[in-house]
Structure formats: structure tokens, C-alpha cells
Design a protein around this motif. Structure first.
Motif, PDB file in Angstrom:
ATOM      1  N   ALA A 177      39.254  45.683  32.681  1.00 54.64           N
ATOM      2  CA  ALA A 177      40.071  44.474  32.885  1.00 54.64           C
ATOM      3  C   ALA A 177      41.250  44.565  32.219  1.00 54.64           C
ATOM      4  O   ALA A 177      42.279  43.889  32.774  1.00 54.64           O
ATOM      5  CB  ALA A 177      39.101  43.186  32.341  1.00 54.64           C
ATOM      6  N   ASN A 178      41.357  44.982  31.102  1.00 53.70           N
ATOM      7  CA  ASN A 178      42.849  45.147  30.286  1.00 53.70           C
ATOM      8  C   ASN A 178      43.601  46.098  30.899  1.00 53.70           C
ATOM      9  O   ASN A 178      44.776  46.012  30.552  1.00 53.70           O
ATOM     10  CB  ASN A 178      42.229  45.624  29.112  1.00 53.70           C
ATOM     11  CG  ASN A 178      42.045  47.257  29.061  1.00 53.70           C
ATOM     12  OD1 ASN A 178      41.780  47.857  29.981  1.00 53.70           O
ATOM     13  ND2 ASN A 178      42.055  47.732  27.726  1.00 53.70           N
ATOM     14  N   GLN A 179      43.333  46.947  32.200  1.00 50.37           N
ATOM     15  CA  GLN A 179      44.423  47.246  32.820  1.00 50.37           C
ATOM     16  C   GLN A 179      45.292  46.440  33.899  1.00 50.37           C
ATOM     17  O   GLN A 179      46.296  46.630  34.197  1.00 50.37           O
ATOM     18  CB  GLN A 179      43.950  48.477  33.769  1.00 50.37           C
ATOM     19  CG  GLN A 179      43.369  49.379  32.877  1.00 50.37           C
ATOM     20  CD  GLN A 179      44.301  50.534  32.410  1.00 50.37           C
ATOM     21  OE1 GLN A 179      45.443  50.754  32.870  1.00 50.37           O
ATOM     22  NE2 GLN A 179      44.266  50.655  30.829  1.00 50.37           N
ATOM     23  N   TRP A 180      44.532  45.477  33.952  1.00 46.39           N
ATOM     24  CA  TRP A 180      45.356  44.394  34.857  1.00 46.39           C
ATOM     25  C   TRP A 180      45.230  42.792  34.610  1.00 46.39           C
ATOM     26  O   TRP A 180      44.592  42.031  35.228  1.00 46.39           O
ATOM     27  CB  TRP A 180      44.933  44.378  36.344  1.00 46.39           C
ATOM     28  CG  TRP A 180      45.541  44.199  37.562  1.00 46.39           C
ATOM     29  CD1 TRP A 180      46.773  43.548  37.444  1.00 46.39           C
ATOM     30  CD2 TRP A 180      45.398  44.222  38.942  1.00 46.39           C
ATOM     31  NE1 TRP A 180      47.426  43.386  38.675  1.00 46.39           N
ATOM     32  CE2 TRP A 180      46.342  43.662  39.724  1.00 46.39           C
ATOM     33  CE3 TRP A 180      44.339  44.729  39.649  1.00 46.39           C
ATOM     34  CZ2 TRP A 180      46.274  43.717  41.034  1.00 46.39           C
ATOM     35  CZ3 TRP A 180      44.360  44.822  41.035  1.00 46.39           C
ATOM     36  CH2 TRP A 180      45.294  44.152  41.900  1.00 46.39           C
ATOM     37  N   PRO A 181      45.690  42.568  33.558  1.00 42.47           N
ATOM     38  CA  PRO A 181      45.530  41.244  32.899  1.00 42.47           C
ATOM     39  C   PRO A 181      45.981  40.186  33.759  1.00 42.47           C
ATOM     40  O   PRO A 181      45.028  39.076  33.624  1.00 42.47           O
ATOM     41  CB  PRO A 181      46.635  41.129  31.756  1.00 42.47           C
ATOM     42  CG  PRO A 181      47.455  42.684  31.799  1.00 42.47           C
ATOM     43  CD  PRO A 181      46.739  43.157  32.652  1.00 42.47           C
ATOM     44  N   SER A 182      46.892  40.244  34.577  1.00 45.95           N
ATOM     45  CA  SER A 182      47.221  39.013  35.451  1.00 45.95           C
ATOM     46  C   SER A 182      46.122  38.904  36.676  1.00 45.95           C
ATOM     47  O   SER A 182      45.896  37.739  36.868  1.00 45.95           O
ATOM     48  CB  SER A 182      48.509  39.403  36.298  1.00 45.95           C
ATOM     49  OG  SER A 182      48.563  40.541  37.107  1.00 45.95           O
ATOM     50  N   ALA A 183      45.267  39.899  37.057  1.00 45.05           N
ATOM     51  CA  ALA A 183      44.293  39.969  38.055  1.00 45.05           C
ATOM     52  C   ALA A 183      43.140  39.225  37.162  1.00 45.05           C
ATOM     53  O   ALA A 183      42.329  38.104  37.681  1.00 45.05           O
ATOM     54  CB  ALA A 183      43.777  41.272  38.372  1.00 45.05           C
ATOM     55  N   LYS A 184      43.005  39.481  35.820  1.00 46.51           N
ATOM     56  CA  LYS A 184      41.702  38.981  35.075  1.00 46.51           C
ATOM     57  C   LYS A 184      42.264  37.372  34.862  1.00 46.51           C
ATOM     58  O   LYS A 184      41.332  36.789  35.288  1.00 46.51           O
ATOM     59  CB  LYS A 184      41.729  39.678  33.807  1.00 46.51           C
ATOM     60  CG  LYS A 184      40.536  39.086  33.020  1.00 46.51           C
ATOM     61  CD  LYS A 184      40.529  39.783  31.655  1.00 46.51           C
ATOM     62  CE  LYS A 184      39.318  39.072  30.788  1.00 46.51           C
ATOM     63  NZ  LYS A 184      39.250  39.715  29.379  1.00 46.51           N
ATOM     64  N   ALA A 185      43.298  36.943  34.655  1.00 46.55           N
ATOM     65  CA  ALA A 185      43.582  35.707  34.444  1.00 46.55           C
ATOM     66  C   ALA A 185      43.399  34.877  35.767  1.00 46.55           C
ATOM     67  O   ALA A 185      42.960  33.699  35.716  1.00 46.55           O
ATOM     68  CB  ALA A 185      45.092  35.545  33.809  1.00 46.55           C
TER      69      ALA A 185
END
Length: 154
Positions: free
Chosen positions: A12-20
């Protein structure tokens, strides 16, 4: 699918905008997004109702009416980007049953979800190679070219 296999490994930390974005859409706070909620979000962002419903349902890989984190990432990944070359090559090599650098129709089918009909693998293989006979094979440049040709323009 290739995207699901990659999404399972994607931290999840590879794509923080997607996680948000995913977190903001989850109503239960349990990392599960209802298909209807995703469809409504897509509609708010300008997708027509039918298209939003179809896209949201396509994100629900197991058909249970919900979209989990892995489903969401698999649906959002643009496999045409160069950052996925190594992972795509790994997926290709994993299904190359005899290690000759070529993938058969049966091999390609192993990249697809288990519940996909055998005909789907045949149709995809034919679309990539133009062939369906038993000895036909798919090489790495053709496989990679498929994903490069499917680039998304967001």
C-alpha cells in the motif's frame, strides 16, 4: 489475472494516493468497498451510469458485491508502464512450462482466474498471436507489447 497477481504483491505504501482514495470510499472502515458505492463515485466523477456500473462490477473479481484492496489495485494498475516490466517478465517466465521463452495457450490460461472458461484463454491467445493450433506459442515481446498497447490515458 496478471493484474491480480501483481496487486497481491503491491504494498500500500507504493501508491499512497490510491490508498487514500480507496480508504475515503470505504464505508465500513474494514477495507471493503461496496460495488454500488464505487459505481456512485465513478458516476460523480463523470462516468455515465451504465459505464460506472459496468466498471465497478468488473472490479469485483470474485462477484461477492464488494471490492477489496487487491481488487481495487488490480483494476487501477496500468500494466503498460515500464515500472511493471520486471513483474510482467516474472509472470511470463512462471507460466513458461518448459523454459523455452515461449508460452502456449495452456500456459497463458494459467495467468487467468481459475473460474475463467477455457475458451477465454483461447480467445486471448488468438487475439495476441492470430493462431490457435496446438503448437502455437507466444513470445515475450508479443506478450509485453499487448500491455504496452493497452496503455491508459488518464
Amino acid at each position: 489475472s496478471v493484474a491480480m497477481n501483481l496487486a497481491r504483491r503491491w504494498p500500500a505504501n507504493q501508491w499512497p494516493s490510491a490508498k487514500a482514495w480507496f480508504t475515503s470510499l470505504c464505508s465500513r472502515g474494514a477495507g471493503i468497498l461496496e460495488v454500488s458505492r464505487m459505481a456512485a463515485a465513478l458516476e460523480r466523477w463523470g462516468q455515465d451510469r451504465a459505464g460506472a456500473k459496468m466498471a465497478a462490477e468488473a472490479m469485483d473479481f470474485d462477484g461477492d458485491g464488494t471490492i477489496g484492496w487487491t481488487d481495487f489495485i488490480a483494476a487501477c494498475i496500468d500494466l503498460g508502464g515500464p515500472e511493471f516490466d520486471a513483474l510482467l517478465r516474472e509472470a511470463f517466465d512462471e507460466v513458461d512450462s518448459d523454459g523455452d521463452g515461449l508460452v502456449s495457450q495452456v500456459d497463458l490460461g494459467r495467468l487467468m482466474p481459475r473460474d475463467y472458461a477455457e475458451g477465454i484463454a483461447r480467445d486471448v491467445f488468438q487475439g495476441l498471436t492470430g493462431r490457435t493450433e496446438p503448437g502455437a506459442r507466444l513470445d515475450w515481446p508479443t506478450f509485453r507489447g499487448h500491455f504496452r498497447g493497452a496503455r491508459l490515458d488518464w
